[in-house]
Design a protein around this motif. Structure first.
Motif: not given
Length: 220
Positions: A158-159, A152-153, A142-148
């Motif tokens: 999410v973090a 930044p907000y 899921h982090q791969i998608i968030v990074d894509a």
């Protein structure tokens, strides 16, 4: 002499960042137990830093809800409440769904390959019943998608939510099922098709299903 500017710069992590990351991880994985009292001097010695970054880290952890500080008395780890899953997962599901929509504009073959490889590792962890690893790999996916999504907000929100979810999952031994493997695969295919509406719904369902599975298991 001229100072070169086009060179790789080492990533430096401050003592406060290092202390914060380590203390948060210890709280999440149960090394520091719920309601355990924290001594800043002992923590400073354990991490090899002064008391100042420890105190600053504890203040940040209090803001995020991981510790409680009672001035002049004690600082202790907060409790883990099972019912928090109903408060944590809906906003996280919405943010993850929005991330999937936004990620479409920034998709690359490399990103798709990373998701496919990560889901393969996730599948292996599930099949071998290595559920601890499965939880971590699921977060990687899921982090791969968030990074894509490149917002930044969203990344910051999410973090914070993800850290609480991770702690809740670890403490309650939540087990991810094979349903998640197929849902990940569906998410990847929908991203390839640039189907924002469908991928958003599948992503949201992927997270919210955990609430139902959690309470179903509790009733057994």
């Amino acid at each position: 002499m001229p100072i070169p500017i086009n060179h790789a710069k080492p990533i430096r992590i401050s003592a406060k960042e290092n202390a914060f990351n380590q203390l948060q991880q210890w709280i999440i994985d149960g090394t520091l137990r719920p309601e355990e009292k924290l001594n800043d001097t002992e923590l400073a010695q354990a991490l090899g830093v002064s008391r100042t970054p420890i105190r600053e880290s504890l203040q940040l952890l209090e803001v995020q809800g991981f510790v409680e500080m009672f001035p002049g008395k004690a600082t202790q780890v907060t409790t883990v409440k099972k019912e928090d899953i109903k408060d944590l997962l809906p906003p996280l599901a919405s943010l993850q769904a929005l991330s999937a929509e936004l990620a479409i504009a920034n998709l690359t073959d490399k990103t798709i390959k990373m998701m496919e490889d990560t889901n393969e590792r996730f599948s292996q962890a599930i099949q071998t019943k290595d559920y601890f690893s499965a939880l971590k790999i699921d977060e990687e996916f899921h982090q791969i998608i968030v990074d894509a999504a490149n917002n930044p907000y969203i990344t910051a929100m999410v973090a914070n939510l993800q850290a609480h979810v991770r702690r809740l999952f670890f403490h309650n031994s939540i087990v991810l099922t094979t349903h998640s493997i197929q849902e990940h695969a569906t998410i990847i295919e929908l991203l390839k098709k640039r189907d924002a509406t469908s991928v958003s719904q599948v992503m949201r369902d992927n997270w919210l299903r955990a609430i139902e599975e959690f309470y179903t298991r509790e009733d057994l």
